[in-house]
Scaffold this motif. Structure first.
Motif, short mmCIF file in Angstrom:
data_model
loop_
_atom_site.label_atom_id
_atom_site.label_comp_id
_atom_site.label_asym_id
_atom_site.label_seq_id
_atom_site.Cartn_x
_atom_site.Cartn_y
_atom_site.Cartn_z
N THR A 120 41.92 42.13 23.21
CA THR A 120 40.43 41.35 23.14
C THR A 120 41.04 39.92 24.13
N ARG A 121 42.09 39.68 24.25
CA ARG A 121 42.28 38.31 24.89
C ARG A 121 43.32 38.40 26.04
N ALA A 122 43.10 39.14 26.87
CA ALA A 122 44.16 39.35 27.79
C ALA A 122 43.80 38.90 29.31
N TYR A 123 44.75 38.28 30.04
CA TYR A 123 44.50 37.65 31.22
C TYR A 123 45.52 38.13 32.22
N SER A 124 45.23 38.37 33.51
CA SER A 124 45.98 38.76 34.65
C SER A 124 46.44 37.68 35.01
N THR A 125 47.71 37.71 35.89
CA THR A 125 48.30 36.68 36.30
C THR A 125 47.97 36.05 37.72
N GLY A 126 47.05 36.94 38.22
CA GLY A 126 46.49 36.13 39.48
C GLY A 126 45.03 36.78 39.77
N ASN A 127 44.52 36.60 41.13
CA ASN A 127 43.20 37.39 41.55
C ASN A 127 43.69 38.25 42.58
N ARG A 128 44.89 38.86 42.74
CA ARG A 128 44.91 39.68 43.61
C ARG A 128 45.60 40.91 43.24
N THR A 129 45.48 42.12 43.69
CA THR A 129 45.94 43.24 42.97
C THR A 129 47.55 43.42 43.08
N ILE A 130 48.30 42.69 44.03
CA ILE A 130 49.68 42.64 44.02
C ILE A 130 50.12 41.60 42.96
N ARG A 131 49.54 40.79 42.34
CA ARG A 131 49.87 40.28 41.47
C ARG A 131 49.93 41.05 40.08
N ALA A 132 49.02 41.96 39.75
CA ALA A 132 49.01 42.85 38.69
C ALA A 132 50.29 43.94 39.04
N LEU A 133 50.40 44.42 40.29
CA LEU A 133 51.64 45.22 40.22
C LEU A 133 52.87 44.56 40.22
#
Length: 667
Positions: free
Chosen positions: A324-337
């Motif tokens: 419930t409190r999860a965050y991505s590391t960036g605002n681009r898809t390659i950051r998620a990859l």
């Protein structure tokens, strides 16, 4: 009649009139853009008149610097071109045409800036640099998302009108000849002014308030873009706050301690340690689905609304385990990859996905492949975009499915085929992998929840009462839940762990240095075959980062391995140890509890309290806990940069490769 030779200004009625027109035009358009952005942000109501006036004043300084740099090549040409050539018919005929083209270019950049700000709430930055490298997808997306033809026609008409209006000032450029000596004097004066502005104006001048968006408006798009271009792969050390390597890794050993990590196994000067299994070994398939722009704000299970946009995901959440409190590391898809494969903090500049030295890294797919897994990446667009295919092939992925592998009649946009086509293809690929009798890892990336927000209408039809993005979310949710429903009928399902998550939020907005609302994503672990681990309807409130995916997946599998991962097994750590790491533009950050430490260029360090609404309250005089959080942030990013650049983050560390005689050259 006035003697033109007695003109007070060296550029008046001389060849430098052309440069003066260019600088004046740039200043006027830049000022107009800033006014438009201030209006779009309701800046006066949000920040007050003094802050807005400060943004306008600072902006004029940046605009003047940018305008002089843009005009510099023209000034140099006007200085060296002989008088005979300058007065030729060809030169006179070319100037109105070139003036029209210049006007078109300046206006085009202005329009791009406004649309970019509407989408990313910032000046032209790393995102703009990244997009320019892949013009096919970007150009098609812009054409499909905006009335591009009308805009171009309007810009052409405006540029032609400006060229006509400038006929008189442009003609005056030939009235007064300038000898070489005076031309040299003008150039020296111009260079002195340009050099003074460039050297004396600090970037911090744009920090006119605590509202990040207003600070962006105070800046200049040309300068922001150039800085992003220059700093796309700048080393962390020298630009950001660092500490002694020994202290960094000693601190990291404490930060990365968790139940599965053997304390005595930490390697000095490295994050590598031995991870012991805390549960039985499970030979499960692993399917990680990255949903494009699927921010938590849209998910009814996390942010209820009268009518949920995500009934499918909400139903799956009742059967799986939801963070419930999860965050991505960036605002681009390659950051998620990058995060979900390598578990590496987001280094400043371009993602490691795009860096040429990112080969044979320690990644989740590489580790699973070494343990006998079949590995695949299923995507609906071109795998060359953002270097995704190159990175994944070099780091554990055996099979890449991309746009060319789909039928010609598949519904598609600039970003690729529709989500339902992607998921159908993924099911086919996973059936084939299951038939070969070995477990598989499948990374699936959707595309439909992206401008231009078009999709094949069937069970989901366009709702005119909703925004375009909201309609795309409804379709993406339907396609995802349909995929899981269909997977239930396949032989591999009962032995599969699904990780369903957003790659990043929908768009960047907000006043904070790190706009948290845009980074909040849903992460759902779904595995009906192992209810003792993935409990139906369970909710985990531990602060979690997308870089926690690899160690958490391996924890569910009960796998023993030596790991350099910066992530935690989020299902087993003490909730108090939860944290999130993220990057935005030039800044990197570490959030823990209700505080966030932000590191910026020129070794800047800022600490904030995070309010429930996501806004930041500066803490200029941090207490002991604040100092410790800042030191933790410095350790995370210094350590990550050190390990990546020295090769210590390879699947096999340099010491092992040296012993085997296979140590590759590193850049």
């Amino acid at each position: 009649m006035r003697d033109p030779g007695k003109s007070r200004l060296p550029w008046s009625e001389s060849r430098y009139q052309l440069a003066a027109c260019l600088v004046g035009g740039l200043l006027a358009v830049s000022f107009l853009v800033r006014l438009i952005l201030l209006g779009l942000q309701h800046a006066v109501a949000r920040n007050g008149i003094p802050a807005v006036l400060g943004a306008l004043a600072a902006g004029e300084v940046f605009d003047a610097t940018a305008a002089l740099w843009v005009a510099a090549p023209l000034v140099l040409y006007l200085t060296v071109v002989p008088e005979r050539w300058f007065r030729s018919r060809a030169q006179r005929a070319a100037v109105p045409v070139l003036a029209g083209l210049a006007a078109f270019g300046v206006l085009f950049v202005a329009v791009v800036e406004v649309f970019f700000f509407l989408e990313f709430n910032g000046r032209l930055n790393f995102v703009a640099v990244d997009y320019l490298l892949y013009p096919t997808e970007v150009a098609e997306n812009i054409w499909e998302s905006y009335p591009t033809g009308l805009v171009l026609c309007g810009l052409t008409a405006a540029a032609a009108a400006i060229s006509l209006l400038l006929r008189r000032p442009l003609r005056s450029a030939w009235r007064r000849p300038l000898p070489v000596g005076r031309r040299a004097a003008v150039t020296l004066l111009f260079a002195a002014l340009l050099g003074t502005l460039t050297a004396a104006v600090p970037r911090s001048l744009s920090h006119v308030s605590e509202d990040r968006a207003l600070n962006e408006i105070a800046g200049n798009g040309y300068i922001s873009f150039w800085n992003a271009l220059l700093g796309s792969d700048a080393p962390y050390a020298g630009l950001y706050a660092t500490r002694d390597s020994g202290k960094v890794f000693r601190r990291l050993h404490g930060l990365l301690a968790e139940p599965a990590a053997v304390p005595a196994s930490f390697v000095a000067g490295s994050t590598r340690r031995h991870i012991q299994p805390l549960g039985p070994r499970r030979h499960l398939n692993v399917v990680v689905v990255l949903e494009e722009s699927f921010g938590s704000e849209f998910v009814g299970a996390l942010h209820p609304r009268p009518v949920s946009l995500t009934p499918g995901f909400d139903a799956l959440a009742r059967e799986g385990l939801l963070f419930t409190r999860a965050y991505s590391t960036g605002n681009r898809t390659i950051r998620a990859l990058e995060a979900t494969t390598s578990s590496l903090p987001p280094l400043p500049g371009i993602s490691i996905v795009r860096r040429p030295q990112s080969r044979d890294l320690f990644t989740l797919p590489a580790l699973l492949r070494a343990r006998g897994y079949q590995t695949m990446f299923v995507y609906g667009g071109r795998a060359l975009f953002d270097g995704m295919g190159t990175y994944l092939r070099a780091n554990g992925i055996d099979r890449v499915v991309e746009q060319k592998d789909y039928p010609e009649d598949a519904f598609r946009t600039a970003w690729g085929v529709s989500d339902q086509a992607i998921f159908d293809k993924a099911l086919t690929e996973m059936d084939a992998a299951h038939g070969r009798g070995k477990p598989f890892y499948s990374l699936i990336l959707s595309v439909s929840n992206h401008r231009p927000y078009t999709f094949p209408e069937g069970e989901v039809r366009w709702d005119k009462s909703l925004k375009g993005r909201e309609n795309a979310v409804r379709y993406a949710d339907w396609a995802l839940s349909r995929f899981v429903r269909q997977a239930r009928q396949h032989a591999f399902f009962k032995d599969t762990l699904f990780v369903l998550m957003g790659d990043h939020g929908a768009r960047v907005y907000g006043a904070a240095e790190i706009p948290l609302a845009s980074y909040e994503v849903p992460i759902l672990f779904y595995a009906p075959g192992i209810p003792e681990v993935i409990r139906a309807g369970a909710r985990v409130d531990t602060l979690t980062s997308s870089l926690d995916i690899p160690p958490t997946v391996l924890g569910v599998l009960g796998m023993e391995y030596d790991s350099p991962f910066f992530g935690h097994d989020a299902l087993r750590i003490d909730p108090a140890d939860g944290r999130a790491l993220m990057t935005h533009n030039n800044n990197v950050a570490l959030m823990k509890g209700s505080r966030i430490a932000v590191l910026g260029l020129r070794r800047s360090q800022e600490l904030f309290d995070v309010r429930p609404d996501g806004s930041f309250v500066p803490l200029p005089h941090p207490d002991r806990a604040g100092v410790e959080l800042m030191e933790d942030a410095i350790a995370y990013y210094t350590g990550a940069d050190t390990e990546y650049r020295t090769g210590a983050y390879l699947l096999k560390p340099p010491s092992e490769q040296l012993a085997a005689g296979t140590l590759p050259a590193r850049q």
